[in-house]
Design a protein around this motif. Structure first.
Motif, PDB file in Angstrom:
ATOM      1  N   GLN A   1      17.933  -0.126 -20.368  1.00 31.27           N
ATOM      2  CA  GLN A   1      17.073  -0.655 -19.288  1.00 31.27           C
ATOM      3  C   GLN A   1      16.306  -1.887 -19.769  1.00 31.27           C
ATOM      4  O   GLN A   1      16.236  -2.892 -19.074  1.00 31.27           O
ATOM      5  CB  GLN A   1      16.052   0.418 -18.857  1.00 31.27           C
ATOM      6  N   VAL A   2      15.773  -1.800 -20.988  1.00 32.08           N
ATOM      7  CA  VAL A   2      14.983  -2.918 -21.508  1.00 32.08           C
ATOM      8  C   VAL A   2      15.872  -4.134 -21.780  1.00 32.08           C
ATOM      9  O   VAL A   2      15.515  -5.270 -21.475  1.00 32.08           O
ATOM     10  CB  VAL A   2      14.202  -2.482 -22.771  1.00 32.08           C
ATOM     11  N   MET A   3      17.065  -3.894 -22.327  1.00 31.54           N
ATOM     12  CA  MET A   3      17.965  -5.028 -22.605  1.00 31.54           C
ATOM     13  C   MET A   3      18.358  -5.718 -21.305  1.00 31.54           C
ATOM     14  O   MET A   3      18.375  -6.948 -21.228  1.00 31.54           O
ATOM     15  CB  MET A   3      19.201  -4.550 -23.368  1.00 31.54           C
ATOM     16  N   GLU A   4      18.669  -4.922 -20.296  1.00 34.07           N
ATOM     17  CA  GLU A   4      19.044  -5.534 -19.010  1.00 34.07           C
ATOM     18  C   GLU A   4      17.868  -6.334 -18.451  1.00 34.07           C
ATOM     19  O   GLU A   4      18.044  -7.416 -17.897  1.00 34.07           O
ATOM     20  CB  GLU A   4      19.487  -4.446 -18.028  1.00 34.07           C
ATOM     21  N   ALA A   5      16.655  -5.790 -18.614  1.00 35.35           N
ATOM     22  CA  ALA A   5      15.467  -6.489 -18.096  1.00 35.35           C
ATOM     23  C   ALA A   5      15.223  -7.797 -18.860  1.00 35.35           C
ATOM     24  O   ALA A   5      14.784  -8.791 -18.272  1.00 35.35           O
ATOM     25  CB  ALA A   5      14.250  -5.569 -18.186  1.00 35.35           C
ATOM     26  N   ILE A   6      15.505  -7.811 -20.168  1.00 33.88           N
ATOM     27  CA  ILE A   6      15.337  -9.062 -20.937  1.00 33.88           C
ATOM     28  C   ILE A   6      16.311 -10.125 -20.406  1.00 33.88           C
ATOM     29  O   ILE A   6      15.937 -11.280 -20.179  1.00 33.88           O
ATOM     30  CB  ILE A   6      15.539  -8.813 -22.449  1.00 33.88           C
ATOM     31  N   TYR A   7      17.553  -9.710 -20.185  1.00 31.55           N
ATOM     32  CA  TYR A   7      18.532 -10.676 -19.645  1.00 31.55           C
ATOM     33  C   TYR A   7      18.121 -11.145 -18.241  1.00 31.55           C
ATOM     34  O   TYR A   7      18.238 -12.322 -17.909  1.00 31.55           O
ATOM     35  CB  TYR A   7      19.938 -10.053 -19.610  1.00 31.55           C
TER      36      TYR A   7
ATOM     37  N   LYS B   1       6.514  -0.926 -18.884  1.00 36.89           N
ATOM     38  CA  LYS B   1       5.852  -1.506 -17.704  1.00 36.89           C
ATOM     39  C   LYS B   1       6.458  -2.856 -17.322  1.00 36.89           C
ATOM     40  O   LYS B   1       6.983  -3.015 -16.239  1.00 36.89           O
ATOM     41  CB  LYS B   1       4.359  -1.643 -17.964  1.00 36.89           C
ATOM     42  N   THR B   2       6.385  -3.820 -18.237  1.00 38.73           N
ATOM     43  CA  THR B   2       6.953  -5.142 -17.919  1.00 38.73           C
ATOM     44  C   THR B   2       7.754  -5.665 -19.104  1.00 38.73           C
ATOM     45  O   THR B   2       7.498  -5.300 -20.257  1.00 38.73           O
ATOM     46  CB  THR B   2       5.847  -6.184 -17.599  1.00 38.73           C
ATOM     47  N   VAL B   3       8.710  -6.535 -18.776  1.00 38.52           N
ATOM     48  CA  VAL B   3       9.582  -7.107 -19.809  1.00 38.52           C
ATOM     49  C   VAL B   3       9.717  -8.601 -19.543  1.00 38.52           C
ATOM     50  O   VAL B   3       9.958  -9.024 -18.405  1.00 38.52           O
ATOM     51  CB  VAL B   3      10.986  -6.446 -19.756  1.00 38.52           C
ATOM     52  N   SER B   4       9.556  -9.384 -20.599  1.00 42.66           N
ATOM     53  CA  SER B   4       9.750 -10.820 -20.485  1.00 42.66           C
ATOM     54  C   SER B   4      10.638 -11.264 -21.639  1.00 42.66           C
ATOM     55  O   SER B   4      10.492 -10.745 -22.750  1.00 42.66           O
ATOM     56  CB  SER B   4       8.384 -11.514 -20.577  1.00 42.66           C
ATOM     57  N   GLY B   5      11.556 -12.158 -21.395  1.00 37.81           N
ATOM     58  CA  GLY B   5      12.416 -12.574 -22.494  1.00 37.81           C
ATOM     59  C   GLY B   5      13.183 -13.849 -22.202  1.00 37.81           C
ATOM     60  O   GLY B   5      13.265 -14.295 -21.044  1.00 37.81           O
ATOM     61  N   THR B   6      13.708 -14.435 -23.266  1.00 36.44           N
ATOM     62  CA  THR B   6      14.658 -15.538 -23.101  1.00 36.44           C
ATOM     63  C   THR B   6      15.827 -15.296 -24.036  1.00 36.44           C
ATOM     64  O   THR B   6      15.647 -14.850 -25.174  1.00 36.44           O
ATOM     65  CB  THR B   6      14.061 -16.928 -23.455  1.00 36.44           C
ATOM     66  N   ALA B   7      17.017 -15.568 -23.533  1.00 34.54           N
ATOM     67  CA  ALA B   7      18.227 -15.402 -24.329  1.00 34.54           C
ATOM     68  C   ALA B   7      18.912 -16.766 -24.382  1.00 34.54           C
ATOM     69  O   ALA B   7      19.204 -17.352 -23.335  1.00 34.54           O
ATOM     70  CB  ALA B   7      19.138 -14.371 -23.676  1.00 34.54           C
ATOM     71  N   HIS B   8      19.102 -17.275 -25.594  1.00 27.85           N
ATOM     72  CA  HIS B   8      19.678 -18.620 -25.766  1.00 27.85           C
ATOM     73  C   HIS B   8      21.119 -18.533 -26.257  1.00 27.85           C
ATOM     74  O   HIS B   8      21.399 -17.812 -27.204  1.00 27.85           O
ATOM     75  CB  HIS B   8      18.898 -19.406 -26.824  1.00 27.85           C
ATOM     76  N   CYS B   9      21.974 -19.314 -25.646  1.00 32.33           N
ATOM     77  CA  CYS B   9      23.349 -19.475 -26.131  1.00 32.33           C
ATOM     78  C   CYS B   9      23.393 -20.849 -26.789  1.00 32.33           C
ATOM     79  O   CYS B   9      23.452 -21.863 -26.098  1.00 32.33           O
ATOM     80  CB  CYS B   9      24.310 -19.388 -24.947  1.00 32.33           C
TER      81      CYS B   9
ATOM     82  N   LYS C   1      11.117 -15.449 -15.449  1.00 35.37           N
ATOM     83  CA  LYS C   1       9.804 -14.811 -15.250  1.00 35.37           C
ATOM     84  C   LYS C   1       9.843 -13.349 -15.677  1.00 35.37           C
ATOM     85  O   LYS C   1      10.913 -12.781 -15.910  1.00 35.37           O
ATOM     86  CB  LYS C   1       9.362 -14.920 -13.796  1.00 35.37           C
ATOM     87  N   GLU C   2       8.644 -12.764 -15.761  1.00 36.89           N
ATOM     88  CA  GLU C   2       8.512 -11.379 -16.203  1.00 36.89           C
ATOM     89  C   GLU C   2       9.123 -10.426 -15.172  1.00 36.89           C
ATOM     90  O   GLU C   2       9.078 -10.679 -13.976  1.00 36.89           O
ATOM     91  CB  GLU C   2       7.016 -11.061 -16.380  1.00 36.89           C
ATOM     92  N   VAL C   3       9.694  -9.329 -15.680  1.00 38.24           N
ATOM     93  CA  VAL C   3      10.312  -8.325 -14.805  1.00 38.24           C
ATOM     94  C   VAL C   3       9.505  -7.039 -14.921  1.00 38.24           C
ATOM     95  O   VAL C   3       9.130  -6.629 -16.022  1.00 38.24           O
ATOM     96  CB  VAL C   3      11.762  -8.053 -15.283  1.00 38.24           C
ATOM     97  N   GLU C   4       9.241  -6.405 -13.786  1.00 37.12           N
ATOM     98  CA  GLU C   4       8.526  -5.102 -13.795  1.00 37.12           C
ATOM     99  C   GLU C   4       9.540  -3.985 -13.722  1.00 37.12           C
ATOM    100  O   GLU C   4      10.478  -4.045 -12.936  1.00 37.12           O
ATOM    101  CB  GLU C   4       7.588  -5.008 -12.604  1.00 37.12           C
ATOM    102  N   LEU C   5       9.345  -2.930 -14.527  1.00 36.07           N
ATOM    103  CA  LEU C   5      10.281  -1.806 -14.453  1.00 36.07           C
ATOM    104  C   LEU C   5       9.649  -0.646 -13.696  1.00 36.07           C
ATOM    105  O   LEU C   5       8.461  -0.429 -13.773  1.00 36.07           O
ATOM    106  CB  LEU C   5      10.683  -1.337 -15.853  1.00 36.07           C
TER     107      LEU C   5
ATOM    108  N   PHE D   1       9.085  -9.952 -24.995  1.00 37.64           N
ATOM    109  CA  PHE D   1       7.743  -9.349 -25.016  1.00 37.64           C
ATOM    110  C   PHE D   1       7.730  -8.195 -24.005  1.00 37.64           C
ATOM    111  O   PHE D   1       8.071  -8.397 -22.840  1.00 37.64           O
ATOM    112  CB  PHE D   1       6.673 -10.386 -24.663  1.00 37.64           C
ATOM    113  N   ILE D   2       7.369  -7.013 -24.482  1.00 44.17           N
ATOM    114  CA  ILE D   2       7.463  -5.811 -23.650  1.00 44.17           C
ATOM    115  C   ILE D   2       6.110  -5.101 -23.637  1.00 44.17           C
ATOM    116  O   ILE D   2       5.523  -4.864 -24.694  1.00 44.17           O
ATOM    117  CB  ILE D   2       8.548  -4.863 -24.225  1.00 44.17           C
ATOM    118  N   ARG D   3       5.653  -4.786 -22.417  1.00 46.25           N
ATOM    119  CA  ARG D   3       4.437  -3.961 -22.290  1.00 46.25           C
ATOM    120  C   ARG D   3       4.845  -2.537 -21.962  1.00 46.25           C
ATOM    121  O   ARG D   3       5.720  -2.330 -21.120  1.00 46.25           O
ATOM    122  CB  ARG D   3       3.569  -4.462 -21.132  1.00 46.25           C
ATOM    123  N   THR D   4       4.199  -1.579 -22.641  1.00 44.76           N
ATOM    124  CA  THR D   4       4.461  -0.164 -22.348  1.00 44.76           C
ATOM    125  C   THR D   4       3.119   0.511 -22.075  1.00 44.76           C
ATOM    126  O   THR D   4       2.069  -0.130 -22.179  1.00 44.76           O
ATOM    127  CB  THR D   4       5.136   0.543 -23.548  1.00 44.76           C
ATOM    128  N   ASP D   5       3.164   1.819 -21.796  1.00 47.28           N
ATOM    129  CA  ASP D   5       1.895   2.529 -21.635  1.00 47.28           C
ATOM    130  C   ASP D   5       1.269   2.821 -23.001  1.00 47.28           C
ATOM    131  O   ASP D   5       0.161   3.325 -23.091  1.00 47.28           O
ATOM    132  CB  ASP D   5       2.070   3.819 -20.820  1.00 47.28           C
TER     133      ASP D   5
END
Ligand SMILES: NC(=O)c1ccc[n+]([C@@H]2O[C@H](COP(=O)([O-])OP(=O)(O)OC[C@H]3O[C@@H](n4cnc5c(N)ncnc54)[C@H](O)[C@@H]3O)[C@@H](O)[C@H]2O)c1
Length: 351
Positions: A334-340, A198-206, A347-351, A240-244
């Motif tokens: 799909q989830v990895m791309e949404a985290i990036y 459903k939704t994906v939120s993330g941060t990627a640090h370099c 902000k959170e991304v909706e799939l 952080f990922i929300r699923t059904d």
């Protein structure tokens, strides 16, 4: 029965896992090793007794005897090489991650379907004995309602090939998430039978590798460092990922200033929970008749690379989609791309 002839493109670190499995398999015979660095293909040809080597993979695509191909090259080349192989009528097992982004993944899937050929991805944990035992327990309902899954793929000092393809976004598509996280997410989605995201939120640090000269480490896989190279990928990621079904949280680090590795997955259910050590065994926790129980199942492990290759070869012969087929695994990309994307947008991304 006549053996089917196969080829391995890319003769680096992961290739021997494929090679040894093909050599053990009664159904296959390796005809070519291919690498743009000729000595790499030649060395493996001598070591494993393979008759032909090439530097340009396009040459082997003209050989009608070749039925199936392993693509063991860096991430940035997966899409082009796999699509060329599929267009030439070959079945393909492409190493993980499927590709650098979803545009490439969809193009690979389209090429497989259009050519009516198998495209499997090297999601080798789907063939790990412990993972399959965990999946069986989940499917049977032993954990009850699974409401959350946590995974940690953190290492103290584990950046690979500083300044090389692994740390150059244009060649890898990302860092620790796409390199290590891909295995953990794939394994979780497999065990949960691909929940709807459903939704994906993330941060990627370099962070720790960006000042390459001052990155302190003991050893480096895929090394040595190239200080004139690029370092522009994530070495720490959180999501952080929300699923059904259950929610998922993840933390991953190629490197962190905590001197402990933490590489495991926890499945939390209302009847029981499982802690699976990545690449190892698992524990089951539950309560029964007023007692808290901790169960450590004991079993023998099969060779996951052998199972992965055997599954690929049989799925190619029967033209049947199995658990590692692109259709069943692209949820992870799909989830990895949404985290990036979430990290970039803040902000959170909706799939
Ligand atoms: N399944 C796993 O657990 C696992 C483990 C390690 C690596 N991998 C994946 O396997 C892939 C390769 O990783 P590696 O560690 O073996 O890398 P590597 O750098 O050790 O080997 C890659 C090889 O590919 C060759 N190559 C590059 N471009 C080529 C081309 N166009 N044609 C032919 N050869 C080419 C390189 O010269 C090199 O020898 C990566 O995508 C990585 O993510 C998977």
């Amino acid at each position: 029965m006549e053996k089917i002839k196969v080829a391995v493109i890319g003769c680096g670190t992961i290739a021997p896992s494929h090679i040894q499995a093909y050599l053990k398999n009664e159904l296959t015979e390796i005809k070519y090793f291919v690498d743009i660095i000729p000595e790499r293909a030649e060395n493996y040809a001598e070591k494993y007794g393979v008759p032909y080597t090439e530097t340009d993979y396009r040459k082997i695509l003209e050989d009608d005897e070749i039925v199936a191909i392993s693509v063991c090259t860096p991430n940035g080349t997966h899409a082009q090489i796999s699509i060329d192989c599929l267009n030439a009528g070959k079945h393909v097992l492409c190493e993980k991650p499927a590709a650098m982004n979803m545009e490439q993944v969809y193009a690979m899937q389209e090429a497989a379907n259009r050519n009516n050929r198998i495209l499997n991805i090297g999601v080798v944990n789907r063939f790990h004995t412990s993972v399959n035992k965990v999946k069986e327990m989940i499917d049977r309902g032993d954990l009850g309602n699974i409401y959350h899954v946590y995974c940690s793929f953190r290492s103290h000092r584990g950046i690979p090939g500083l300044g090389g393809p692994f740390t150059t976004k244009a060649e890898s598509g990302g860092g620790v998430l796409i390199d290590w996280g891909v295995h953990y997410l794939d394994l979780i989605f497999y065990c949960l039978s691909n929940p709807q995201i459903k939704t994906v939120s993330g941060t990627a640090h370099c962070q720790l590798g960006k000042d390459m000269e001052n990155y302190t480490y003991k050893g480096m896989w895929a090394g040595p460092p190239n200080y004139n190279g690029t370092y522009d990928v994530d070495d720490f990621v959180t999501g952080f990922i929300r699923t059904d079904g259950p929610t998922l949280t993840l933390n991953g680090a190629w490197a962190q200033n905590i001197g402990e590795a933490a590489q495991y997955i926890e499945f939390l259910g209302d009847k029981g929970g499982i802690k699976l050590q990545y690449g190892g065994d698992f524990k089951f926790f539950t309560a029964e008749n007023g007692n808290l129980l901790e169960v450590t199942p004991s079993y023998s492990h099969s060779d996951m690379f052998y199972e992965e290759i055997d599954g690929f070869v049989k799925s190619a012969i029967k033209n049947e989609k199995i658990r590692s087929h692109i259709d069943n695994v692209l949820i992870t990309s799909q989830v990895m791309e949404a985290i990036y994307e979430s990290s970039e947008k803040g902000k959170e991304v909706e799939l």
